[in-house]
Design a protein around this motif. Sequence first.
Motif, PDB file in Angstrom:
ATOM      1  N   TYR A  45       0.821  -1.302  -0.045  1.00 53.44           N
ATOM      2  CA  TYR A  45       0.056  -0.046  -0.061  1.00 53.44           C
ATOM      3  C   TYR A  45       0.710   1.103  -0.101  1.00 53.44           C
ATOM      4  CZ  TYR A  45      -3.929   2.795   0.970  1.00 53.44           C
ATOM      5  OH  TYR A  45      -5.016   3.928   0.748  1.00 53.44           O
ATOM      6  N   TYR A  46       1.922   1.282   0.561  1.00 56.74           N
ATOM      7  CA  TYR A  46       2.876   2.327   0.754  1.00 56.74           C
ATOM      8  C   TYR A  46       3.331   2.684  -0.615  1.00 56.74           C
ATOM      9  CZ  TYR A  46       7.137   4.967   2.267  1.00 56.74           C
ATOM     10  OH  TYR A  46       7.860   5.912   2.308  1.00 56.74           O
ATOM     11  N   VAL A  47       3.870   1.617  -1.409  1.00 54.51           N
ATOM     12  CA  VAL A  47       4.351   1.653  -2.463  1.00 54.51           C
ATOM     13  C   VAL A  47       3.175   2.253  -3.658  1.00 54.51           C
ATOM     14  CG1 VAL A  47       5.173   0.259  -4.701  1.00 54.51           C
ATOM     15  CG2 VAL A  47       5.879  -0.376  -2.342  1.00 54.51           C
ATOM     16  N   LYS A  48       2.128   1.679  -3.495  1.00 54.91           N
ATOM     17  CA  LYS A  48       0.991   2.239  -4.333  1.00 54.91           C
ATOM     18  C   LYS A  48       0.683   3.896  -4.043  1.00 54.91           C
ATOM     19  CE  LYS A  48      -3.964   1.690  -4.775  1.00 54.91           C
ATOM     20  NZ  LYS A  48      -5.320   1.434  -4.220  1.00 54.91           N
ATOM     21  N   LEU A  49       0.567   4.102  -2.847  1.00 53.05           N
ATOM     22  CA  LEU A  49       0.586   5.593  -2.693  1.00 53.05           C
ATOM     23  C   LEU A  49       1.530   6.225  -3.159  1.00 53.05           C
ATOM     24  CD1 LEU A  49      -0.488   5.211   1.438  1.00 53.05           C
ATOM     25  CD2 LEU A  49      -1.936   6.250  -0.791  1.00 53.05           C
ATOM     26  N   TRP A  50       2.705   5.922  -3.048  1.00 52.88           N
ATOM     27  CA  TRP A  50       3.951   6.818  -3.552  1.00 52.88           C
ATOM     28  C   TRP A  50       3.898   6.777  -5.135  1.00 52.88           C
ATOM     29  CZ3 TRP A  50       6.396  10.971  -2.081  1.00 52.88           C
ATOM     30  CH2 TRP A  50       6.363  10.878  -0.602  1.00 52.88           C
ATOM     31  N   ALA A  51       3.443   5.814  -5.859  1.00 50.08           N
ATOM     32  CA  ALA A  51       3.210   5.697  -7.231  1.00 50.08           C
ATOM     33  C   ALA A  51       2.176   6.731  -7.764  1.00 50.08           C
ATOM     34  CB  ALA A  51       2.940   4.197  -7.811  1.00 50.08           C
ATOM     35  N   GLU A  52       1.112   6.590  -6.814  1.00 52.56           N
ATOM     36  CA  GLU A  52      -0.161   7.934  -7.030  1.00 52.56           C
ATOM     37  C   GLU A  52       0.657   9.152  -6.959  1.00 52.56           C
ATOM     38  OE1 GLU A  52      -4.688   8.662  -6.266  1.00 52.56           O
ATOM     39  OE2 GLU A  52      -3.567   7.133  -4.620  1.00 52.56           O
ATOM     40  N   ILE A  53       1.337   9.316  -5.831  1.00 56.95           N
ATOM     41  CA  ILE A  53       1.796  10.657  -5.714  1.00 56.95           C
ATOM     42  C   ILE A  53       2.600  11.302  -6.725  1.00 56.95           C
ATOM     43  CG2 ILE A  53       3.511  11.874  -4.088  1.00 56.95           C
ATOM     44  CD1 ILE A  53       2.050  10.378  -1.765  1.00 56.95           C
ATOM     45  N   ASP A  54       3.550  10.498  -7.178  1.00 59.76           N
ATOM     46  CA  ASP A  54       4.735  10.668  -8.351  1.00 59.76           C
ATOM     47  C   ASP A  54       3.747  10.961  -9.454  1.00 59.76           C
ATOM     48  OD1 ASP A  54       6.644  10.382  -6.508  1.00 59.76           O
ATOM     49  OD2 ASP A  54       7.154   8.578  -7.218  1.00 59.76           O
ATOM     50  N   ALA A  55       2.814  10.257  -9.826  1.00 63.77           N
ATOM     51  CA  ALA A  55       1.877  10.447 -11.109  1.00 63.77           C
ATOM     52  C   ALA A  55       1.081  11.756 -10.957  1.00 63.77           C
ATOM     53  CB  ALA A  55       0.955   9.309 -11.275  1.00 63.77           C
ATOM     54  N   LEU A  56       0.753  12.115  -9.861  1.00 66.41           N
ATOM     55  CA  LEU A  56      -0.040  13.492  -9.459  1.00 66.41           C
ATOM     56  C   LEU A  56       0.904  14.609  -9.633  1.00 66.41           C
ATOM     57  CD1 LEU A  56      -2.208  12.280  -6.583  1.00 66.41           C
ATOM     58  CD2 LEU A  56      -3.011  13.168  -8.861  1.00 66.41           C
ATOM     59  N   ARG A  57       2.239  14.489  -9.192  1.00 64.49           N
ATOM     60  CA  ARG A  57       3.016  15.581  -9.126  1.00 64.49           C
ATOM     61  C   ARG A  57       3.630  15.674 -10.514  1.00 64.49           C
ATOM     62  NH1 ARG A  57       7.149  13.687  -4.303  1.00 64.49           N
ATOM     63  NH2 ARG A  57       6.110  14.924  -2.559  1.00 64.49           N
ATOM     64  N   GLU A  58       3.499  14.571 -11.484  1.00 66.22           N
ATOM     65  CA  GLU A  58       4.213  14.603 -12.701  1.00 66.22           C
ATOM     66  C   GLU A  58       2.835  15.482 -13.642  1.00 66.22           C
ATOM     67  OE1 GLU A  58       4.976  10.776 -14.264  1.00 66.22           O
ATOM     68  OE2 GLU A  58       6.553  10.778 -12.676  1.00 66.22           O
TER      69      GLU A  58
END
Length: 70
Positions: A45-58
């Motif tokens: 879940y941590y990995v999933k959240l950071w993948a989402e955060i990075d996509a949102l920042r991009e």
Amino acid sequence: MNYGQWHQTFVNKVKDYDWHTCRRALFDCHNTLALRKDMPTDDPYYVKLWAEIDALRERQLKLSKQGAPA
């Protein structure tokens, strides 16, 4: 799923988000991380959240280069 797979999933999900929608989603992700601050960094879940955060920042970066509010 691994980080790369999650990231691609979220890049596709957020491709039509406006800057403010990205901002709200980022707040949600960071609030979730804050609530679960004891979560190990290899937790799926941590990995999933950071993948989402990075996509949102991009997405926000792309929009800011197009003249959207920053």
